[in-house]
Motif scaffolding. Structure first.
Motif, PDB file in Angstrom:
ATOM      1  N   GLU A 162      42.993  18.421  51.872  1.00 39.82           N
ATOM      2  CA  GLU A 162      44.233  18.156  52.597  1.00 39.82           C
ATOM      3  C   GLU A 162      45.457  18.064  51.695  1.00 39.82           C
ATOM      4  O   GLU A 162      46.581  18.252  52.154  1.00 39.82           O
ATOM      5  CB  GLU A 162      44.120  16.838  53.372  1.00 39.82           C
ATOM      6  CG  GLU A 162      43.090  16.832  54.479  1.00 39.82           C
ATOM      7  CD  GLU A 162      42.855  15.426  55.025  1.00 39.82           C
ATOM      8  OE1 GLU A 162      42.087  15.300  55.993  1.00 39.82           O
ATOM      9  OE2 GLU A 162      43.426  14.466  54.451  1.00 39.82           O
ATOM     10  N   LEU A 163      45.258  17.755  50.403  1.00 35.52           N
ATOM     11  CA  LEU A 163      46.384  17.444  49.535  1.00 35.52           C
ATOM     12  C   LEU A 163      47.226  18.687  49.240  1.00 35.52           C
ATOM     13  O   LEU A 163      46.678  19.755  48.936  1.00 35.52           O
ATOM     14  CB  LEU A 163      45.902  16.845  48.217  1.00 35.52           C
ATOM     15  CG  LEU A 163      45.145  15.521  48.288  1.00 35.52           C
ATOM     16  CD1 LEU A 163      44.866  15.010  46.883  1.00 35.52           C
ATOM     17  CD2 LEU A 163      45.909  14.493  49.087  1.00 35.52           C
ATOM     18  N   PRO A 164      48.538  18.550  49.295  1.00 42.79           N
ATOM     19  CA  PRO A 164      49.426  19.667  48.968  1.00 42.79           C
ATOM     20  C   PRO A 164      49.619  19.782  47.464  1.00 42.79           C
ATOM     21  O   PRO A 164      50.700  19.506  46.924  1.00 42.79           O
ATOM     22  CB  PRO A 164      50.723  19.280  49.690  1.00 42.79           C
ATOM     23  CG  PRO A 164      50.729  17.779  49.664  1.00 42.79           C
ATOM     24  CD  PRO A 164      49.284  17.363  49.768  1.00 42.79           C
ATOM     25  N   GLN A 166      49.898  21.429  43.607  1.00 42.13           N
ATOM     26  CA  GLN A 166      50.518  22.580  42.973  1.00 42.13           C
ATOM     27  C   GLN A 166      49.442  23.502  42.410  1.00 42.13           C
ATOM     28  O   GLN A 166      48.262  23.148  42.307  1.00 42.13           O
ATOM     29  CB  GLN A 166      51.454  22.113  41.865  1.00 42.13           C
ATOM     30  CG  GLN A 166      52.549  21.172  42.336  1.00 42.13           C
ATOM     31  CD  GLN A 166      53.446  20.730  41.196  1.00 42.13           C
ATOM     32  OE1 GLN A 166      53.873  21.543  40.398  1.00 42.13           O
ATOM     33  NE2 GLN A 166      53.717  19.446  41.127  1.00 42.13           N
ATOM     34  N   THR A 228      48.506  18.269  38.228  1.00 40.05           N
ATOM     35  CA  THR A 228      47.829  17.229  39.011  1.00 40.05           C
ATOM     36  C   THR A 228      46.993  16.393  38.055  1.00 40.05           C
ATOM     37  O   THR A 228      46.227  16.950  37.267  1.00 40.05           O
ATOM     38  CB  THR A 228      46.916  17.836  40.093  1.00 40.05           C
ATOM     39  OG1 THR A 228      47.695  18.609  41.009  1.00 40.05           O
ATOM     40  CG2 THR A 228      46.185  16.737  40.858  1.00 40.05           C
ATOM     41  N   THR A 255      51.561  15.794  40.641  1.00 37.93           N
ATOM     42  CA  THR A 255      50.860  14.965  41.619  1.00 37.93           C
ATOM     43  C   THR A 255      49.967  14.001  40.852  1.00 37.93           C
ATOM     44  O   THR A 255      49.104  14.426  40.088  1.00 37.93           O
ATOM     45  CB  THR A 255      50.007  15.825  42.567  1.00 37.93           C
ATOM     46  OG1 THR A 255      50.856  16.720  43.280  1.00 37.93           O
ATOM     47  CG2 THR A 255      49.249  14.944  43.554  1.00 37.93           C
TER      48      THR A 255
END
Length: 384
Positions: A162-164, A166, A228, A255
């Motif tokens: 689900e995580l947006p 990079q 991330t 992130t």
């Protein structure tokens, strides 16, 4: 809810080590006769109890998110001992909706009343491997027809999807200060769930992360830009480190798991804010920042304390303390309600949240009044 004796599986030590609990000896004080992972006992719940706990955890998590909004809107950062220069970046992180993955509530619960929040481990929660994997395989081996409150693994995989994030690999970073291996194995497990979600990943030590002064970005040993970063290095340590300003101000271009705004949930000042916002709530204990007020018995908790260190219990019968160097940042004063006694052992329920939903349960128990690094992890099941 009941505590029940069990027969340990033959070769259980090698079994749990193969499942990732390689640190069950090194992370536990060597002088203790009782092992860290103790499948010689188990806790048994009814489905009705688990459904009620799940609902209460969901509600607590929603209350905590509302508390973050309140603290930011009211500018109450000094109550949390957060440096002034960090506050604007916390607000920016929250307003952007920087994504989060997981956390663990520590609860007092005896099966006869609502769970009571003791603290929220929202930034660097541990006991994940034993909660998600090891006790699940124990259940399959010992009670294959029973259920368990445990969807942690599946929810972690779904959450990564689900995580947006990079482009580029997600980095999972432990610190060389971890002498037990618990941090490395926990991050290794998180990395595995991310890979099962389809992400490319890289493991790196925190000490091997560098700063590129020309690109103004963090890089790994291969000079790859880190976009991330999943870490178990607490934010309060990070902001105090020499690279702290760069880490805090890289929020917009990286992130971070967990995000900077989680500093407000992993801080025990949260307990007092929650009580202010929801006085008398059945899942909360009275808690204050300015002293114990009229509490007949209370526990003094350092705002940033860990593993039960630096705490002081005060009752009409006397006082007792645990050792620890925490406390310079301030304290919260919470009503003291002793953990329930089951055959001389006192459990703390660790209720996991993944994303914004309750996901499972891990239990640690102690013979004393405060759960610390001498406490053992005990599996649970749901009776049919």
């Amino acid at each position: 809810m009941r505590r029940q004796a069990s027969t340990r599986r033959d070769g259980w030590e090698k079994t749990i080590e193969a499942q990732g609990l390689a640190y069950h000896r090194s992370a536990h004080p060597v002088h203790l006769a009782r092992p860290y992972w103790d499948e010689g006992v188990q806790y048994v719940f009814t489905m009705e109890e688990i459904l009620a706990l799940e609902s209460q955890v969901d509600e607590l998590h929603g209350m905590c998110l509302a508390a973050v909004e309140h603290v930011i809107s009211a500018g109450r950062y000094r109550d949390f001992a957060i440096p002034d220069w960090v506050a604007p970046e916390i607000e920016a992180s929250w307003r952007r909706g920087d994504p989060h993955v997981y956390g663990r509530f520590d609860l007092r619960y005896d099966g006869r009343g609502p769970a009571k929040l003791l603290e929220y481990n929202a930034d660097t929660p541990t006991s994940l491997v034993e909660s998600s994997i090891v006790q699940w395989f124990w259940l399959q081996d010992v009670h294959p027809g029973d259920d368990q409150w445990n969807s942690i693994h599946e929810r972690l995989i779904d959450r990564w999807r689900e995580l947006p994030l990079q482009s580029g690999p997600a980095h999972f970073s432990w610190t060389n200060m971890d002498e037990t291996g618990e941090e490395a194995m926990t991050l290794g497990y998180l990395q595995e769930t991310a890979e099962q979600a389809g992400l490319a990943t890289v493991a790196v030590a925190m000490e091997d992360i560098g700063w590129d002064p020309r690109a103004l970005r963090f890089v790994d040993m291969e000079n790859r830009v880190i976009r991330t970063l999943c870490k178990l290095y607490p934010w309060e340590w990070a902001v105090a480190d020499p690279f702290g300003p760069q880490a805090v101000r890289q929020q917009v271009s990286m992130t971070w798991i967990e995000p900077l705004w989680k500093m407000l949930l992993s801080n025990k000042a949260l307990l007092a804010v929650l009580w202010e916002m929801h006085p008398g709530h059945p899942n909360l204990l009275p808690a204050y920042l300015d002293g114990p007020r009229d509490l007949r018995a209370h526990i003094v908790k350092p705002l940033l304390g860990r593993e039960g260190a630096g705490m002081r219990i005060v009752t009409p019968e006397g006082a007792q303390s645990t050792e620890g160097s925490y406390g310079a940042e301030g304290h919260v004063y919470q009503e003291f309600l002793a953990l329930p006694d089951f055959d001389g052992w006192r459990p703390v329920l660790g209720a996991w949240v993944v994303g914004d939903e309750a996901a499972g349960l891990g239990i640690r128990e102690t013979s004393g009044l405060i759960t610390d690094d001498s406490s053992s992890f005990v599996p649970h099941r749901i009776a049919p």
